[in-house]
Design a protein around this motif. Sequence first.
Motif, PDB file in Angstrom:
ATOM      1  N   UNK A 197     100.443  -0.414   7.434  1.00  0.00           N
ATOM      2  CA  UNK A 197     101.004  -0.806   8.824  1.00  0.00           C
ATOM      3  C   UNK A 197     101.854  -2.233   8.563  1.00  0.00           C
ATOM      4  N   UNK A 198     102.139  -2.595   7.409  1.00  0.00           N
ATOM      5  CA  UNK A 198     102.785  -3.832   7.373  1.00  0.00           C
ATOM      6  C   UNK A 198     104.332  -3.502   6.791  1.00  0.00           C
ATOM      7  N   UNK A 199     105.093  -4.364   7.522  1.00  0.00           N
ATOM      8  CA  UNK A 199     106.559  -4.456   7.005  1.00  0.00           C
ATOM      9  C   UNK A 199     106.531  -5.164   5.742  1.00  0.00           C
ATOM     10  N   UNK A 200     106.815  -4.120   4.840  1.00  0.00           N
ATOM     11  CA  UNK A 200     106.666  -4.644   3.389  1.00  0.00           C
ATOM     12  C   UNK A 200     107.957  -4.970   2.683  1.00  0.00           C
ATOM     13  N   UNK A 201     107.981  -5.902   1.977  1.00  0.00           N
ATOM     14  CA  UNK A 201     109.349  -6.142   1.056  1.00  0.00           C
ATOM     15  C   UNK A 201     108.878  -6.466  -0.412  1.00  0.00           C
ATOM     16  N   UNK A 202     109.143  -5.457  -1.099  1.00  0.00           N
ATOM     17  CA  UNK A 202     108.937  -5.611  -2.736  1.00  0.00           C
ATOM     18  C   UNK A 202     110.174  -5.977  -3.530  1.00  0.00           C
ATOM     19  N   UNK A 203     109.861  -7.086  -4.144  1.00  0.00           N
ATOM     20  CA  UNK A 203     111.208  -7.459  -5.166  1.00  0.00           C
ATOM     21  C   UNK A 203     110.738  -7.487  -6.395  1.00  0.00           C
ATOM     22  N   UNK A 204     111.440  -6.360  -7.335  1.00  0.00           N
ATOM     23  CA  UNK A 204     110.886  -6.407  -8.605  1.00  0.00           C
ATOM     24  C   UNK A 204     111.824  -7.357  -9.209  1.00  0.00           C
ATOM     25  N   UNK A 205     111.297  -7.970 -10.373  1.00  0.00           N
ATOM     26  CA  UNK A 205     112.254  -9.049 -11.341  1.00  0.00           C
ATOM     27  C   UNK A 205     112.394  -8.481 -12.466  1.00  0.00           C
ATOM     28  N   UNK A 230     115.867   4.339  -9.487  1.00  0.00           N
ATOM     29  CA  UNK A 230     115.871   5.635  -9.020  1.00  0.00           C
ATOM     30  C   UNK A 230     114.804   5.689  -8.312  1.00  0.00           C
ATOM     31  N   UNK A 231     113.641   5.020  -8.461  1.00  0.00           N
ATOM     32  CA  UNK A 231     112.331   5.123  -7.494  1.00  0.00           C
ATOM     33  C   UNK A 231     112.947   4.592  -6.351  1.00  0.00           C
ATOM     34  N   UNK A 232     113.639   3.711  -5.949  1.00  0.00           N
ATOM     35  CA  UNK A 232     114.300   2.909  -4.599  1.00  0.00           C
ATOM     36  C   UNK A 232     115.017   3.955  -4.151  1.00  0.00           C
ATOM     37  N   UNK A 233     115.890   4.849  -4.828  1.00  0.00           N
ATOM     38  CA  UNK A 233     116.663   5.692  -4.062  1.00  0.00           C
ATOM     39  C   UNK A 233     115.747   6.834  -3.645  1.00  0.00           C
ATOM     40  N   UNK A 234     114.690   7.101  -4.198  1.00  0.00           N
ATOM     41  CA  UNK A 234     113.843   8.148  -3.908  1.00  0.00           C
ATOM     42  C   UNK A 234     113.150   7.760  -2.392  1.00  0.00           C
ATOM     43  N   UNK A 235     112.973   6.302  -2.144  1.00  0.00           N
ATOM     44  CA  UNK A 235     112.228   5.795  -1.135  1.00  0.00           C
ATOM     45  C   UNK A 235     113.029   5.397   0.019  1.00  0.00           C
ATOM     46  N   UNK A 236     114.202   5.615  -0.260  1.00  0.00           N
ATOM     47  CA  UNK A 236     115.311   5.155   0.761  1.00  0.00           C
ATOM     48  C   UNK A 236     114.942   5.241   2.277  1.00  0.00           C
ATOM     49  N   UNK A 237     114.401   6.247   2.602  1.00  0.00           N
ATOM     50  CA  UNK A 237     114.108   6.573   3.959  1.00  0.00           C
ATOM     51  C   UNK A 237     112.610   6.290   4.162  1.00  0.00           C
ATOM     52  N   UNK A 238     111.871   5.422   3.537  1.00  0.00           N
ATOM     53  CA  UNK A 238     110.536   5.258   4.090  1.00  0.00           C
ATOM     54  C   UNK A 238     110.703   4.025   5.078  1.00  0.00           C
ATOM     55  N   UNK A 239     109.907   4.085   6.299  1.00  0.00           N
ATOM     56  CA  UNK A 239     109.842   3.072   7.191  1.00  0.00           C
ATOM     57  C   UNK A 239     109.237   2.001   6.645  1.00  0.00           C
ATOM     58  N   UNK A 240     109.259   0.644   7.126  1.00  0.00           N
ATOM     59  CA  UNK A 240     108.308  -0.449   6.744  1.00  0.00           C
ATOM     60  C   UNK A 240     108.206  -0.416   5.263  1.00  0.00           C
ATOM     61  N   UNK A 241     109.081  -0.070   4.324  1.00  0.00           N
ATOM     62  CA  UNK A 241     108.920  -0.348   3.026  1.00  0.00           C
ATOM     63  C   UNK A 241     110.473  -0.793   2.450  1.00  0.00           C
ATOM     64  N   UNK A 242     111.029  -1.868   2.225  1.00  0.00           N
ATOM     65  CA  UNK A 242     111.850  -1.899   1.419  1.00  0.00           C
ATOM     66  C   UNK A 242     111.586  -2.461   0.063  1.00  0.00           C
ATOM     67  N   UNK A 243     112.329  -1.821  -0.909  1.00  0.00           N
ATOM     68  CA  UNK A 243     112.143  -2.306  -2.246  1.00  0.00           C
ATOM     69  C   UNK A 243     113.604  -2.836  -2.839  1.00  0.00           C
ATOM     70  N   UNK A 244     113.593  -3.530  -3.586  1.00  0.00           N
ATOM     71  CA  UNK A 244     114.982  -4.272  -4.190  1.00  0.00           C
ATOM     72  C   UNK A 244     114.405  -4.582  -5.481  1.00  0.00           C
ATOM     73  N   UNK A 245     115.577  -4.567  -6.496  1.00  0.00           N
ATOM     74  CA  UNK A 245     115.174  -4.910  -7.700  1.00  0.00           C
ATOM     75  C   UNK A 245     116.395  -6.214  -8.283  1.00  0.00           C
TER      76      UNK A 245
END
Length: 373
Positions: A25-33, A47-62
């Motif tokens: 339920x949380x707006x999540x921002x994951x940053x991989x370094x 690639x994982x980021x690409x596959x998750x692009x449309x997931x609401x409430x979850x932004x992943x960046x690297x």
Amino acid sequence: MIIPTFNESENICNVLKSIKEHLPKIDLEAIVVDDNSPDGTGKIVEEYIKSMKNMAGYSISIIHRKVKEGLSSAILDGLKSSKGDIVVVMDSDLSHPPQIIPKMLDILKQTQCDIVVASRYVTGGAIHGWPFKRKLMSKVATKIAKKGLGVTANDPMSGFFAFRRKIIDGLKFDAIGYKMLLELLVKTKGVKVEEIPYTFTNRKFGSSKLDTSVIFDYCKSVWKLYRYGRTVRKDERRTSVRFLSKAARFFTVGASGLGVNYLASLLFSSSLDMWYIHATILGIMFSISSNFVLNKYWTFEDRDFTPKRTAIQYGKFVGFSSIGALVQLGMVYYLVDGFSLSYPIALVLAVGTAAFSNFILNKKWTFKEKVWS
Ligand code: GDD
Ligand code: MN
């Protein structure tokens, strides 16, 4: 969430997946370094980021860094580009169970604390799968931090913690080696810290990056933090105490100057067979110089000895010393002749006034400090 990786190709996707599962339920921002892991962790995350692009409430960046610069500095870089008010730091090898993150966030909210440490060393916490040697090292490092740096948390070596971003405003981190949390705890002393127990389970895939260099880094870091603690404490002392202690040092240096003056003059006249007037002049110059160095280094704690700066300060110091001598002479004359005070009393008053004005003048003009500080 900040998640540093180095050669975690077999773990990172599981971590990224598991985090969101436990925080739906949380707006999540994951940053991989990632530090350009040779095993291709960076690519896998892309690639994982690409596959998750449309997931609401979850932004992943690297963040891709070119070379391996260490865990703490990776966390710091992640921190710089993260946006949330609450930051969670965790390893990417599943040693840190994502299922306790919701509890960590709850505690932050409920207790209004500023840091939550996931701890192996409170009741309910444990370590699974570490050899005796590693456990011992961790215990020793923890003891050093607690006794040497006065940290109160039971697991300051933990790599798993959450904190409010606002507590690091204006702080500068050394980010040496592994122990980011330790530096955070030392530099934010006074903020409220809570701990919750967890079981650290040694990684199933890949290997630990902790090696001897990390132990060296730890020693370096403790030493720096220890010195940091001391300067902060010094600044916290009352202004009057600081002023008086500096004045006391200044006068002590002055007294030592008399000794230097006496000994140097005697030495020049006897062993070098110098005319006694020359010997006295040299003695005076010697004592002014030793006074200068001691006052610069010890009284005013100015340890910048670049030639130009030092020469200018020395010039001023000599100037004020001469003025002091004239003030003393003038006062003695005035008090004895004009006020018919006895010479010993006039001398005490004159020496006192000259020394005190010397202190103030040098504090303000030679060493550029505020008078009352
Ligand atoms: N980007 C980056 N750069 N990541 C790194 C680096 C680096 O130089 N070094 C390590 N990491 C990542 C690893 O990929 C892993 O996710 C995490 O940092 C921890 O590294 P490990 O090599 O797995 O450390 P550990 O399991 O031996 O030690 C862990 O547990 C200790 C006790 O809780 C770490 O969390 C320590 O900080 C912690 O003290
Ligand atoms: Mn690990």
